[in-house]
Design an enzyme around this catalytic site. Sequence first.
Site, mmCIF file in Angstrom:
data_model
loop_
_atom_site.group_PDB
_atom_site.id
_atom_site.type_symbol
_atom_site.label_atom_id
_atom_site.label_comp_id
_atom_site.label_asym_id
_atom_site.label_seq_id
_atom_site.Cartn_x
_atom_site.Cartn_y
_atom_site.Cartn_z
ATOM 1 N N SER A 151 -8.925 -3.145 6.596
ATOM 2 C CA SER A 151 -7.923 -4.083 6.092
ATOM 3 C C SER A 151 -7.816 -5.301 7.010
ATOM 4 C CB SER A 151 -6.554 -3.407 6.038
ATOM 5 O OG SER A 151 -6.600 -2.325 5.146
ATOM 6 N N LYS A 197 -3.977 2.043 -2.888
ATOM 7 C CA LYS A 197 -4.563 2.969 -1.915
ATOM 8 C C LYS A 197 -4.299 4.433 -2.298
ATOM 9 C CE LYS A 197 -5.462 -0.640 0.704
ATOM 10 N NZ LYS A 197 -6.679 -1.373 0.723
ATOM 11 N N GLY A 203 -11.245 -9.787 6.404
ATOM 12 C CA GLY A 203 -11.930 -10.841 5.667
ATOM 13 C C GLY A 203 -12.642 -10.384 4.403
ATOM 14 N N LYS A 204 -12.247 -9.248 3.826
ATOM 15 C CA LYS A 204 -12.886 -8.824 2.574
ATOM 16 C C LYS A 204 -12.644 -9.848 1.474
ATOM 17 C CE LYS A 204 -11.666 -4.553 1.555
ATOM 18 N NZ LYS A 204 -10.760 -4.237 2.667
ATOM 19 N N GLY A 254 -18.125 -19.532 4.748
ATOM 20 C CA GLY A 254 -19.228 -19.893 3.848
ATOM 21 C C GLY A 254 -20.605 -19.640 4.459
ATOM 22 N N GLU A 255 -20.670 -19.785 5.778
ATOM 23 C CA GLU A 255 -21.977 -19.619 6.436
ATOM 24 C C GLU A 255 -22.476 -18.173 6.344
ATOM 25 O OE1 GLU A 255 -23.471 -22.201 7.127
ATOM 26 O OE2 GLU A 255 -21.961 -23.736 7.590
ATOM 27 N N ASN A 256 -21.583 -17.248 6.004
ATOM 28 C CA ASN A 256 -22.014 -15.842 5.881
ATOM 29 C C ASN A 256 -23.066 -15.672 4.780
ATOM 30 O OD1 ASN A 256 -20.306 -15.132 7.937
ATOM 31 N ND2 ASN A 256 -18.643 -14.461 6.594
ATOM 32 N N ARG A 288 -14.566 -5.809 13.032
ATOM 33 C CA ARG A 288 -14.376 -6.798 14.105
ATOM 34 C C ARG A 288 -14.909 -6.215 15.396
ATOM 35 N NH1 ARG A 288 -10.215 -10.724 13.223
ATOM 36 N NH2 ARG A 288 -9.456 -10.436 11.104
ATOM 37 N N GLY A 336 0.791 -1.228 0.000
ATOM 38 C CA GLY A 336 0.000 0.000 0.000
ATOM 39 C C GLY A 336 0.824 1.280 0.000
HETATM 40 O O1 SAT Z 1 -2.633 -1.188 1.976
HETATM 41 S S1 SAT Z 1 -2.341 -2.460 1.361
HETATM 42 O O2 SAT Z 1 -2.669 -2.385 -0.036
HETATM 43 O O3 SAT Z 1 -0.928 -2.759 1.515
HETATM 44 C C1 SAT Z 1 -3.243 -3.678 2.065
HETATM 45 C C2 SAT Z 1 -4.333 -3.196 2.910
HETATM 46 O O4 SAT Z 1 -4.059 -2.695 3.998
HETATM 47 O O5 SAT Z 1 -5.503 -3.308 2.506
HETATM 48 MN MN MN Z 2 -7.615 -2.858 1.674
#
Ligand code: SAT
Ligand code: MN
Length: 593
Positions: free
Chosen positions: A256, A214, A259-260, A503-505, A408, A207
């Site tokens: 970040s 970013k 779990g995206k 998966g349960e999401n 979270r 990033g």
């Molecule tokens: O910022 S990064 O692209 O290094 C990863 C993140 O924090 O989503």
């Molecule tokens: Mn990110």
Amino acid sequence: MARYLVSMESKNAAVNAWVTECAEYLQPNVIKWIDGSQAESDALCEQLVASGTFTPLNPETYPGCYWSRSHPNDVARVEDRTFICTPSKDDAGPTNHWASDTEMSAKMRTLMTGCMRGRTMYVVPYLMGPVGSKFSKVGFELTDSPYVVENMRIMARIGKPALDALGSATNFVRGVHSIGTLDPEKRYICHFPATREIVSFNSNYGGNALQGKKCFALRIASTEARKEGWLAEHMLILGITTPHKTKHYFCAAFPSACGKTNFAMLIPPQGYLNNGWKIETVGDDIAWINVGEDGRLYAINPEAGFFGVAPGTSEKTNPNALASAHKNTIFTNTAFDPVRKEPWWEGLGPCPERLVDWIGNEWSPEMGTKAAHPNSRFTAPASQCPSIDPAWTSPTGVPLSGIIFGGRRPTVMPLVLEARDWKHGVYLGLTMASNTTAAAAGAVGTLRRDPMAMLPFIGYNVGDYAAHWLSFEHRPGIKLPRIFHVNWFRTDEDGRYLWPGFGENIRVLEWMVARIEGKAETVQTAAGSLPVAISRDGLEASDSDIKTLLSISNKDWISEAASQTEYLKTLGSRLPAAMFEENEKLITRLNAA
Ligand code: SAT
Ligand code: MN
């Protein structure tokens, strides 16, 4: 220019003039234009192997893959060294580190003079967004890091597609990056929104150094999105197909390392698959969202690859990510199995007999350290993802049925709630919070508010950002998606997760789809609308856990609302009054309940 015999490979005079001007002060030995071809990539990878930056992985199990280690002091984004550079501090607002644009520009010029001496400067033209989309945008990154070039090759469309998209236009994003000496004291990630410039120095990490991600696609783009009436957001994009063959797209914002990537590539439980449910992936990190001619919001994924967190990724948690990362992938700061010549990380599976850790030392479990850095990453082409959506490169983007916020939250936040309306949804997003992770330097596991998961990425004043989100409600003919808030991370007093996640999401998405299609009831609470029930067929979860997950505690929410009031006060004078009104309404509802 006399000193450099620069052969300009671009026909764009503005590009050539800028490259020449930068070369004058960066003073590289050689300038190399990146065309994006396979032959060029092969040669660069060979060079990275020869210099020891890349270790080739097993050509049978990981063809075209490399293992790489960063400097141990350069493993995450550095938010305290990241600056929004504008004439007035107020333009950057209370959530950004601000620097005067003229002062920072002069300072970086001085600091970076001669920094590429003895090195090659790569000119990387890159396109953010699908080829042929009017929403896509062009940037250039000048870098002395071949590692960055190879990562950019995966994360963006580099070379010819970018030059073609730019044509003779002059509005490309101008980016300069140098590894410098990796001195953390002189590390700078600077953004100049007014002139569309990015300067990053003394870091080679994701990033900080892969400027398309970013720096451009969020910080610079969010500033432009505000001016131009669209949104640049830290959101995954997924499509869900129901048994009756309706399809809905969702964007979801999580901070970040929450779990995206896993959510974007969710594999439904067998029962759902049998019934015809399907999840497809458009993107895992960033969404550019525009209003379509029909008034709906449409999202494109500006990226071409995944820069995913490795630890915790396994056949069980995210087989699609593993499959995406089995060829043509760069692994950074994972551990390395020197016998099989494969990457390894905590959570992947059984620990191999011999391992080299992310620092480069022989490692064994008794050492009590982690073999892979918690923020170790795979850089993998999105096209290799088994669940990639057929429309992931659609020039118009995909129409959104819902927007999801989440973080979270061990306590307070229910599994899912639906916003009462757009304003309330914006409030939910703006006040969202999450326990911190290893994706950014600093303490891990403390609760921080992270508006729309954009805290480190809003390129301008957060008050203006909230106002911009609110403004969509007043756009003529707009058909806004519903807004939801989710929390996969609720625990009991012993820290046990109440919800199985992964998966349960899909059960939560199923409920959202039912809401969108007008088929599900809600319980009105002071916090928002909760499901009367979610589908529990085949789900291993106790009645009492489900009850906790699908209810709110008024007592907890009263202190949450008070903490939200305090947070809103930190967001400065440009925060729209509507946000304080939402907070007051929430408190009134809680007191009445
Ligand atoms: O910022 S990064 O692209 O290094 C990863 C993140 O924090 O989503
Ligand atoms: Mn990110």
